[in-house]
Scaffold this active site. Structure first.
Site, PDB file in Angstrom:
ATOM      1  CE  LYS A 113      -4.261  -1.970   1.671  1.00  0.00           C
ATOM      2  NZ  LYS A 113      -3.923  -3.413   1.925  1.00  0.00           N
TER       3      LYS A 113
HETATM    4  C1  LIG Z   1      -4.452  -4.411   1.173  1.00  0.00           C
HETATM    5  C2  LIG Z   1      -3.611  -5.669   1.324  1.00  0.00           C
HETATM    6  C3  LIG Z   1      -4.101  -6.745   0.291  1.00  0.00           C
HETATM    7  C4  LIG Z   1      -5.343  -6.638  -0.631  1.00  0.00           C
HETATM    8  O1  LIG Z   1      -5.176  -5.716  -1.790  1.00  0.00           O
HETATM    9  P1  LIG Z   1      -6.496  -5.060  -2.309  1.00  0.00           P
HETATM   10  O2  LIG Z   1      -6.182  -4.178  -3.065  1.00  0.00           O
HETATM   11  O3  LIG Z   1      -7.487  -4.726  -1.346  1.00  0.00           O
HETATM   12  O4  LIG Z   1      -7.146  -6.414  -3.196  1.00  0.00           O
HETATM   13  C5  LIG Z   1      -3.084  -7.796   0.177  1.00  0.00           C
HETATM   14  N1  LIG Z   1      -2.176  -8.068   0.889  1.00  0.00           N
HETATM   15  C6  LIG Z   1      -1.834  -6.950   1.887  1.00  0.00           C
HETATM   16  C7  LIG Z   1      -0.832  -7.244   2.676  1.00  0.00           C
HETATM   17  C8  LIG Z   1      -2.608  -5.741   1.925  1.00  0.00           C
HETATM   18  O5  LIG Z   1      -2.134  -4.988   2.843  1.00  0.00           O
END
Ligand SMILES: *Cc1c(COP(=O)(O)O)cnc(C)c1O
Length: 482
Positions: A113
Site C-alpha cells: 500500500k
Molecule cells: C490491502 C492488502 C491486500 C489486498 O489488496 P486489495 O487491493 O484490497 O485487493 C493484500 N495483501 C496485503 C498485505 C494488503 O495490505
C-alpha cells in the site's frame, strides 16, 4: 482526461477534482472515460526508463490538470531509493525459471500500500497548497491501510490524520508502526471497541455534513482512484523486468481483498500491456473467487466474514469491484446501476449464463482460494525450495498461482507484505522468527503516542475540533521527510 461515474450520474470532472475522493455523488465509483492505449513502439521506448520516469509517463495519461513539470517533480520525490530501499523501487526476484516474486513491500510500512499511498501524500499536499485548503483525513484501520496513510501524510503541510484503531487489537508491530510516529499532524486514537466500532464512528462523523464541511473531513480508502492508477505502474515495470522481447506475455498472481491491486493489473492490460492471466487469489473470504468461478457476486454479512492469518484480505465485499464490472458490461452505467440495485435489494447478483459472463475469459481473469493450512505449507515450501520467506498474503498468491502457470508464460507473484509484519504465522509455519529489515529492529520499544477514547462520536468530534482550533500542525513546517 475526464472522469465519470460507473452509474452515470456525475458531470465529467478533471483529475484534481476527484483526487480527494473516489465515490461519485450518485453512489458509483469514479472511472476514467477511457483507458489510453500504449502501442508497441511506445512500450519499447519505455523499457529503459527508471521507475519514477515510467510512473510519470503513465500518470500523465490520466492526470492532465497538473502541469507536466510539477507532476514529474512530485513523482521523482515519491519514488526514491531512500523511501523504497532500492533504485528499482519494486524489484523482481526469480524463484525459478518462469516463476517470479515482485517485491512491492519495501516502503516504510513494509506493505504494497505504500507504493500508492506515498504518491497520494505528495499529490494531496500539492493540490491543497495550490487551492489554499486544508484536509483532515479521518480513517479507521485494523492494520496496513492506517499505517501506510500515516507514513505517507506525516509532516505534510495542510494535512492532519485522525486514525482510529481498536485498542489492543492490532499486532504489536502494526501498533508500533503507527503509534511511534511523533509528527504533530498525526493523531492516533485507540478506541475501546472492535474495528467495526471504529468504522461506525468514521461513518457517523462523515454523515454529519455540517461538521464534515466545516472541518474539511476526507478519507484515503481503497476506492481512491489515484491509488489505483499509481499501482498500474508496477505491472509495467514488472513486465519489463521479466521479458526481453516486446511481444512476450506474462501472468500475474495477486493476493486480493478489495480488488484495488488486481484492478490496476486489469487496467494495465486494457492499456495494451501483454498480460496473459490475472490470477485473483483470495483467502477463506472468497467473495471474489466465487464470482470468477460462477458469475455470482454475493457480499457476506459481518458474521460470515472470517478472521484469517492473511487479515488484510478479510473482506466481506470488494469495494473496487464495481469498476471492473463497469468494463465487463461494456461501460453501460444503466446496467451497473441495475446490478447494484439488485445487490441492495437481494444481497447478490448473478451473471451466470449472460453474454457478459461468457466474455470474462477475454479479460484474462482466473481465480482460486487458499486456507490457513495452504498458506503455511506454501511458506514452508517457498523457504525450503528457494530460500525465501514470504508472508501469509503473498503465500496465498503463490499458492493459487501454481494452478495457473502455463509453459512459456512467466508467472509473477505480487509480494504484498513482508513477513516481519505477521510474525506469529511465520513462527507457526517455519518455527523461526521472521526476518526484519534494517531499521525496524527496535520498533516495538520506541515511545508511543496515542489518545484513548470510548466509542463516542461526540468525543471524537470534540477531539478533532480542538486539534483544528489549536492550528499549527497542519500549517506546520513543510515535509519533514522531504
Ligand atoms: C490491502 C492488502 C491486500 C489486498 O489488496 P486489495 O487491493 O484490497 O485487493 C493484500 N495483501 C496485503 C498485505 C494488503 O495490505
Amino acid at each position: 482526461m475526464r472522469y465519470l461515474s460507473t452509474r452515470g450520474g456525475m458531470p465529467p470532472a478533471r483529475f484534481t477534482e476527484i483526487l480527494l475522493g473516489g465515490l461519485a455523488p450518485d453512489g458509483g465509483l469514479v472511472v476514467p472515460e477511457a483507458y489510453p492505449r500504449v502501442d508497441a513502439a511506445r512500450l519499447a521506448r519505455w523499457r529503459r526508463l527508471s521507475y519514477a520516469e515510467l510512473a510519470f509517463e503513465i500518470l500523465r495519461l490520466y492526470i492532465d490538470d497538473i502541469p507536466g513539470a510539477d507532476l514529474r517533480e512530485l513523482v521523482a520525490r515519491t519514488y526514491t531509493a531512500r523511501t523504497f530501499g532500492s533504485e528499482e523501487i519494486t524489484p523482481l526476484r526469480a524463484l525459478e525459471p518462469g516463476l517470479h516474486l515482485l517485491r512491492l513491500s519495501n516502503g516504510p510500512t513494509l506493505a504494497f500500500k505504500d507504493v500508492a499511498m506515498q504518491l497520494l501524500g505528495h499529490l494531496f499536499e500539492y493540490v491543497l497548497a495550490k487551492e489554499g485548503r486544508e484536509l483532515n483525513i479521518l480513517g479507521a484501520t485494523s492494520g496496513d491501510t492506517g499505517s501506510a496513510a500515516e507514513h505517507a501524510m506525516r509532516g505534510r503541510r495542510g494535512i492532519r490524520v485522525f486514525m482510529l484503531s481498536p485498542h489492543g487489537r492490532m499486532s504489536p508491530f502494526q501498533t508500533a508502526q503507527m503509534f511511534s510516529l511523533d509528527d504533530p499532524n498525526i493523531f492516533n486514537i485507540a478506541v475501546d471497541g472492535v474495528f467495526d466500532d471504529c468504522q461506525d464512528m468514521v461513518k457517523a462523523v462523515s454523515a454529519d455534513l455540517a461538521f464534515k464541511q466545516r472541518y474539511a473531513i476526507g478519507t484515503v480508502n481503497s476506492i481512491n482512484w489515484a491509488r489505483v492508477v499509481a499501482q498500474v505502474v508496477y505491472y509495467f515495470k514488472a513486465w519489463f523486468a521479466a521479458t526481453t522481447d516486446d511481444s512476450q506475455r506474462v501472468s500475474f498472481a495477486v493476493p486480493s481483498g478489495n480488488f484495488g491491486n488486481v484492478l490496476a493489473g486489469h487496467i494495465a492490460r486494457a492499456m495494451g500491456l501483454p498480460i496473459a492471466r490475472l490470477v485473483v487469489a483470495t483467502n477463506e473470504n472468497d467473495v471474489l473467487d466465487e464470482f470468477f468461478r460462477s458469475g455470482r457476486y454475493r457480499p457476506r454479512a459481518a458474521a460470515e466474514t472470517h478472521q484469517t492469518s492473511s487479515p488484510s484480505m478479510d473482506i466481506s465485499k470488494a469495494s473496487n469491484f464495481e469498476r471492473f464490472v463497469y468494463d465487463l458490461v461494456g461501460r453501460d452505467p444503466a446496467r451497473v446501476s441495475a446490478l447494484w440495485r439488485a445487490l441492495d435489494e437481494r444481497g447478490e447478483f448473478d451473471l451466470a449464463g449472460t453474454p457478459e459472463f461468457a466474455r470474462l475469459a477475454d479479460y484474462g481473469f482466473v481465480s482460486g482460494a487458499s486456507t490457513h493450512a495452504d498458506r503455511l505449507a506454501t511458506i514452508r515450501e517457498t523457504r525450503a525450495r528457494y530460500g525465501v520467506t514470504i508472508d501469509t498474503h503473498t503465500a496465498d498468491g503463490v499458492r493459487v498461482a501454481q494452478r495457473w502457470r502455463e509453459p512459456g508464460v512467466p508467472m509473477i507473484c505480487l509480494e504484498t507484505a513482508q513477513p516481519a509484519k505477521f510474525a506469529d504465522a511465520i513462527r507457526e509455519a517455519i518455527g523461526e522468527e521472521a526476518p526484519r529489515p534494517p531499521g525496524y529492529e527496535d520498533l516495538e520499544n520506541r515511545p508511543q503516542r496515542f489518545e484513548r477514547m470510548g466509542a463516542d462520536v461526540g468525543a471524537l468530534q470534540r477531539f478533532i475540533a480542538e486539534r483544528c482550533a489549536a492550528g499549527g500542525a497542519a500549517q506546520g513546517p513543510a515535509a519533514k521527510r522531504g
